[in-house]
Write a protein that holds these residues in place. Structure first.
Motif, PDB file in Angstrom:
ATOM      1  N   THR A 104      -5.965  12.218  -3.982  1.00  0.00           N
ATOM      2  CA  THR A 104      -5.239  11.876  -5.205  1.00  0.00           C
ATOM      3  C   THR A 104      -3.864  11.301  -4.914  1.00  0.00           C
ATOM      4  O   THR A 104      -3.270  10.634  -5.767  1.00  0.00           O
ATOM      5  CB  THR A 104      -5.151  13.117  -6.119  1.00  0.00           C
ATOM      6  N   SER A 105      -3.346  11.518  -3.692  1.00  0.00           N
ATOM      7  CA  SER A 105      -2.076  10.880  -3.329  1.00  0.00           C
ATOM      8  C   SER A 105      -2.239   9.367  -3.214  1.00  0.00           C
ATOM      9  O   SER A 105      -1.261   8.628  -3.310  1.00  0.00           O
ATOM     10  CB  SER A 105      -1.550  11.451  -2.008  1.00  0.00           C
ATOM     11  N   GLN A 158       1.953   0.586 -12.980  1.00  0.00           N
ATOM     12  CA  GLN A 158       1.547   1.949 -13.343  1.00  0.00           C
ATOM     13  C   GLN A 158       0.687   2.626 -12.283  1.00  0.00           C
ATOM     14  O   GLN A 158       0.465   3.838 -12.359  1.00  0.00           O
ATOM     15  CB  GLN A 158       0.773   1.916 -14.672  1.00  0.00           C
ATOM     16  N   HIS A 159       0.180   1.879 -11.302  1.00  0.00           N
ATOM     17  CA  HIS A 159      -0.590   2.504 -10.225  1.00  0.00           C
ATOM     18  C   HIS A 159       0.265   3.562  -9.537  1.00  0.00           C
ATOM     19  O   HIS A 159       1.489   3.425  -9.465  1.00  0.00           O
ATOM     20  CB  HIS A 159      -1.019   1.476  -9.167  1.00  0.00           C
ATOM     21  N   ARG A 160      -0.354   4.589  -8.979  1.00  0.00           N
ATOM     22  CA  ARG A 160       0.414   5.661  -8.333  1.00  0.00           C
ATOM     23  C   ARG A 160       1.303   5.111  -7.223  1.00  0.00           C
ATOM     24  O   ARG A 160       2.471   5.466  -7.113  1.00  0.00           O
ATOM     25  CB  ARG A 160      -0.535   6.716  -7.776  1.00  0.00           C
ATOM     26  N   ASN A 161       0.748   4.258  -6.375  1.00  0.00           N
ATOM     27  CA  ASN A 161       1.521   3.624  -5.308  1.00  0.00           C
ATOM     28  C   ASN A 161       1.753   2.165  -5.678  1.00  0.00           C
ATOM     29  O   ASN A 161       0.813   1.453  -6.038  1.00  0.00           O
ATOM     30  CB  ASN A 161       0.786   3.760  -3.978  1.00  0.00           C
ATOM     31  N   THR A 203      -1.791   5.305   0.279  1.00  0.00           N
ATOM     32  CA  THR A 203      -0.359   5.583   0.404  1.00  0.00           C
ATOM     33  C   THR A 203       0.277   4.514   1.291  1.00  0.00           C
ATOM     34  O   THR A 203      -0.385   3.970   2.191  1.00  0.00           O
ATOM     35  CB  THR A 203      -0.143   6.983   1.009  1.00  0.00           C
ATOM     36  N   THR A 206      -3.050   8.150 -13.326  1.00  0.00           N
ATOM     37  CA  THR A 206      -2.316   6.908 -13.058  1.00  0.00           C
ATOM     38  C   THR A 206      -3.222   5.684 -13.127  1.00  0.00           C
ATOM     39  O   THR A 206      -2.822   4.636 -13.654  1.00  0.00           O
ATOM     40  CB  THR A 206      -1.632   6.979 -11.682  1.00  0.00           C
ATOM     41  N   GLU A 224      -9.972  10.461  -6.745  1.00  0.00           N
ATOM     42  CA  GLU A 224      -9.800  11.858  -7.153  1.00  0.00           C
ATOM     43  C   GLU A 224     -11.168  12.478  -7.376  1.00  0.00           C
ATOM     44  O   GLU A 224     -12.022  11.837  -8.008  1.00  0.00           O
ATOM     45  CB  GLU A 224      -8.971  11.947  -8.439  1.00  0.00           C
ATOM     46  N   GLU A 279      -4.518   7.615  -5.289  1.00  0.00           N
ATOM     47  CA  GLU A 279      -4.650   7.248  -6.710  1.00  0.00           C
ATOM     48  C   GLU A 279      -5.378   8.383  -7.400  1.00  0.00           C
ATOM     49  O   GLU A 279      -6.195   9.069  -6.783  1.00  0.00           O
ATOM     50  CB  GLU A 279      -5.445   5.947  -6.869  1.00  0.00           C
TER      51      GLU A 279
END
Length: 460
Positions: free
Chosen positions: A75-76, A407-410, A320, A82, A71, A78
């Protein structure tokens, strides 16, 4: 005790003080460790917020100095919200963000300010920042040091993203001249594109062996040979990130004995995963340099024990799910990176405890040495008066399964379904309870850590 509240003292039957585990109370004042008392010498004050954790171990929080947050710009993949929640859930109280794969990359002072803006009011743990060395940005390095960058990273091979090009020999000499006398450090992704071997990209791309053959040990060995020569010539602190090949260790040792200020890290995936056990098409296991065989892995463990390797990090490098090409299982086309920030402590302990490593080794390799590398050795990674009250409270004997707690975004990770040893119960950041038993404080309490300029090398 409520999440986000200020803790005045942490009481446990197992506090790691130096190399010993003893019953003790850690007294906290103004976010710092004030003193550490034996249980018998502690008298609880009225109104004092004491957290009694019984038999759980109390240690310095983990300092993970190799994290790709991405980021702004990607950001998609991470983001700070997150990533830092994942860190807190794993007992990591400080991360150091890599200069890629964000857009823009942290390669100019202006871009660094963009990064800081992107991280504002989103961090559940403390965050420091690496800058990047790319062709032509040598005049940005000293201004970034003055602004608080922890040091710089460069690639000797294609980084995988166009906005962070790799450096050539000319760029390295130019950068080294800028860094001389600053006390800063240059981190190297140490792989060189050597002449292709016969059949280098032949074979079934869904087989891990095909990918492994495309990144042989010689790529790391030749890159590290280049690094050691530069380090000896310029006497600028140098650091090898994510060492995967044990065959390069002799070069590193020889350079150190000759006076090179050189350090080296390895990662949880090289210590926990082996090439023989990567299933066909399981591209969540792909990273660069690659995961090598179990014999190589045992040599890495031996080097950790003898001090040849200085530290262990996550190299959390998420993307992703579509970029992993799972539908085709194509190792040659998939993005190379492994998500593990949340699970570094139990991953390390699950394997290290079977090899007679002690809790003091965990602190040395995951907290203290990583803090020193990043210019944070005076604040982080040590349980002693005057240091930040960053604590992880955990149960080393308790097992858990990696599943719906990610908890990671992906959520894609090679560790999905693994049973690991060591449950993180709570995380304290500068005296504030930020995570406990699966829950987080409502507001991010992390700070940006801007590193003061150093005039001499930090000692691990």
């Amino acid at each position: 005790m409520e999440l986000g509240s200020v803790v005045s003292a942490v009481k446990s039957n197992r506090v790691l003080i130096g190399n010993k585990v003893s019953p003790a109370v850690v007294i906290i004042k103004n976010g710092k460790i004030q003193q550490i008392l034996s249980r018998s010498n502690f008298t609880e004050d009225v109104g004092c917020e004491v957290l009694d954790v019984g038999d759980s171990v109390v240690m310095p929080g983990v300092v993970d100095c190799h994290v790709h947050v991405n980021e702004p710009g990607r950001t998609s993949w991470e983001g700070f919200w997150t990533a830092t929640r994942a860190a807190a859930a794993g007992g990591v109280t400080t991360i150091v963000d890599m200069p890629l794969n964000s857009i823009p990359p942290t390669t100019t002072l202006r871009n660094f300010h963009e990064k800081l803006k992107g991280a504002t009011e989103k961090c559940f743990v403390d965050v420091a920042f690496w800058g990047g060395v790319v062709p032509g940005n040598q005049l940005e390095l000293r201004p970034m040091i003055q602004a608080g960058i922890a040091g710089f990273k460069c690639f000797l091979i294609n980084s995988g993203v166009d906005e962070f090009p790799h450096v050539e020999e000319f760029d390295l000499h130019t950068a080294m001249k800028q860094l001389q006398g600053t006390g800063s450090v240059l981190l190297f992704h140490a792989e060189l594109d050597v002449q292709p071997t016969p059949g280098r990209t032949d074979g079934d791309p869904s087989k891990y062996s095909t990918f492994l053959q495309s990144r042989p040990d010689v790529m790391e060995i030749e890159a590290i040979r280049t690094v050691t020569e530069l380090c000896l010539r310029y006497q600028v602190r140098c650091h090898i990130v994510h060492l995967s090949s044990a065959k390069a260790l002799k070069l590193i040792q020889k350079a150190r004995q000759a006076g090179a200020p050189l350090t080296v890290e390895t990662t949880h995936h090289y210590l926990s995963l082996s090439a023989e056990n990567v299933p066909a098409g399981a591209t969540q296991f792909k990273c660069c340099p690659p995961i090598r065989d179990s014999a190589n892995q045992e040599q890495l463990w031996s080097a950790l024990k003898t001090g040849q390797i200085d530290m262990v990090v996550s190299d959390h490098s998420p993307c992703t799910p579509d970029l992993k090409k799972l539908e085709r299982g194509d190792f040659m086309e998939a993005w190379g990176g492994i998500s593990s920030l949340q699970f570094g402590l139990p991953l390390f302990w699950s394997s290290a405890s079977r090899r007679d490593f002690q809790l003091s080794d965990v602190v040395r390799l995951l907290s203290r040495n990583t803090a020193y590398l990043s210019g944070l050795g005076h604040l982080k990674g040590t349980l002693a008066p005057g240091f930040d009250a960053d604590l992880v409270i955990w149960d080393p004997e308790t097992a858990f399964q990696v599943k719906d707690i990610i908890q990671h975004r992906n959520k894609l990770t090679p560790y999905l379904g693994f049973t690991l040893q060591g449950v993180v119960r709570a995380t304290i950041l500068r005296g504030q309870l930020v995570f406990r038993d699966g829950s987080f404080c409502s507001e991010p309490l992390g700070k940006h850590l801007l590193i003061p300029q150093r005039t001499s090398p930090s000692q691990l």
